[in-house]
Design an enzyme around this catalytic site. Structure first.
Site, mmCIF file in Angstrom:
data_model
loop_
_atom_site.group_PDB
_atom_site.id
_atom_site.type_symbol
_atom_site.label_atom_id
_atom_site.label_comp_id
_atom_site.label_asym_id
_atom_site.label_seq_id
_atom_site.Cartn_x
_atom_site.Cartn_y
_atom_site.Cartn_z
ATOM 1 N N ILE A 34 16.469 4.233 23.984
ATOM 2 C CA ILE A 34 16.741 4.712 25.334
ATOM 3 C C ILE A 34 18.243 4.692 25.659
ATOM 4 O O ILE A 34 18.689 5.396 26.573
ATOM 5 C CB ILE A 34 15.926 3.865 26.354
ATOM 6 C CG1 ILE A 34 15.670 4.640 27.629
ATOM 7 C CG2 ILE A 34 16.591 2.525 26.626
ATOM 8 C CD1 ILE A 34 14.633 3.996 28.531
ATOM 9 N N VAL A 100 14.191 -7.461 22.661
ATOM 10 C CA VAL A 100 12.767 -7.132 22.809
ATOM 11 C C VAL A 100 11.977 -7.912 21.749
ATOM 12 O O VAL A 100 12.247 -7.782 20.551
ATOM 13 C CB VAL A 100 12.534 -5.617 22.648
ATOM 14 C CG1 VAL A 100 11.041 -5.304 22.751
ATOM 15 C CG2 VAL A 100 13.319 -4.837 23.703
ATOM 16 N N HIS A 104 11.647 -4.721 15.525
ATOM 17 C CA HIS A 104 12.081 -3.326 15.487
ATOM 18 C C HIS A 104 13.276 -3.187 14.563
ATOM 19 O O HIS A 104 14.172 -4.037 14.558
ATOM 20 C CB HIS A 104 12.421 -2.791 16.885
ATOM 21 C CG HIS A 104 13.288 -3.685 17.700
ATOM 22 N ND1 HIS A 104 12.807 -4.834 18.308
ATOM 23 C CD2 HIS A 104 14.606 -3.640 18.017
ATOM 24 C CE1 HIS A 104 13.782 -5.437 18.957
ATOM 25 N NE2 HIS A 104 14.901 -4.734 18.784
HETATM 26 P P1 AMP Z 1 17.445 -5.457 20.390
HETATM 27 O O1 AMP Z 1 18.672 -5.922 21.115
HETATM 28 O O2 AMP Z 1 17.604 -5.396 18.901
HETATM 29 O O3 AMP Z 1 16.206 -6.227 20.818
HETATM 30 O O4 AMP Z 1 17.258 -3.945 20.793
HETATM 31 C C1 AMP Z 1 16.402 -3.500 21.800
HETATM 32 C C2 AMP Z 1 16.639 -2.024 21.937
HETATM 33 O O5 AMP Z 1 15.551 -1.472 22.645
HETATM 34 C C3 AMP Z 1 17.916 -1.648 22.697
HETATM 35 O O6 AMP Z 1 18.748 -0.850 21.852
HETATM 36 C C4 AMP Z 1 17.392 -0.891 23.916
HETATM 37 O O7 AMP Z 1 18.221 0.179 24.299
HETATM 38 C C5 AMP Z 1 16.032 -0.414 23.423
HETATM 39 N N1 AMP Z 1 15.031 -0.143 24.451
HETATM 40 C C6 AMP Z 1 14.655 -0.970 25.467
HETATM 41 N N2 AMP Z 1 13.670 -0.400 26.188
HETATM 42 C C7 AMP Z 1 13.405 0.798 25.597
HETATM 43 C C8 AMP Z 1 12.489 1.857 25.875
HETATM 44 N N3 AMP Z 1 11.627 1.803 26.898
HETATM 45 N N4 AMP Z 1 12.492 2.939 25.060
HETATM 46 C C9 AMP Z 1 13.355 3.022 24.034
HETATM 47 N N5 AMP Z 1 14.231 2.053 23.718
HETATM 48 C C10 AMP Z 1 14.266 0.962 24.494
#
Ligand code: AMP
Length: 121
Positions: A34, A100, A104
């Site tokens: 996002i 998150v 991922h």
């Molecule tokens: P991390 O810091 O590795 O946990 O990365 C989490 C990633 O999730 C970040 O790059 C955010 O921009 C992304 N993110 C959070 N919410 C969403 C969403 N609803 N859709 C797509 N990406 C997201």
């Protein structure tokens, strides 16, 4: 850490929150980040409920690990990143900057990405 079934990626998997999907198979879902940090910034997540790389590498059955690893490669090829190259990143835990709590893989590409992480020990 126990898995939170209401984390944002769990909700994307359940279809409760939309995503810009680029790939899906039995083991993985991939969608655009996002807040992209590169011309291509895609997240690949396993369909299983794993908090982190620690959790996944310790507890996932071999079939899920193989399926997920193959899916990440398939996504990179589908995005045309194989030849120019790309970067994979898995933030893990507090020091890794994981926000998150569902495993991922970040896939970055579309430009020269520079060296590794910022300098400094
Ligand atoms: P991390 O810091 O590795 O946990 O990365 C989490 C990633 O999730 C970040 O790059 C955010 O921009 C992304 N993110 C959070 N919410 C969403 C969403 N609803 N859709 C797509 N990406 C997201």
């Amino acid at each position: 850490m126990t898995y939170d079934p209401n984390n944002v990626f769990a909700r994307i998997l359940k279809g409760e929150i939309p995503c810009k999907k680029v790939y899906e198979d039995a083991f993985a879902l991939a969608f655009h980040d996002i807040a992209p940090k590169a011309p291509v910034h895609v997240l690949v997540i396993p369909k299983g409920a794993y908090v982190s790389w620690n959790d996944f590498s310790e507890k996932a059955p071999a079939e899920e690990i193989a399926g997920f690893v193959r899916a990440v490669g398939a996504v990179a090829r589908q995005l045309g990143l194989e030849e120019p190259g790309y970067r994979m990143l898995i933030n893990t835990g507090r020091d890794g900057g994981q926000e998150v709590p569902h495993l991922h893989v970040h896939l970055f590409g579309g430009r020269v990405l520079g060296r590794m992480i910022p300098d400094g020990v």
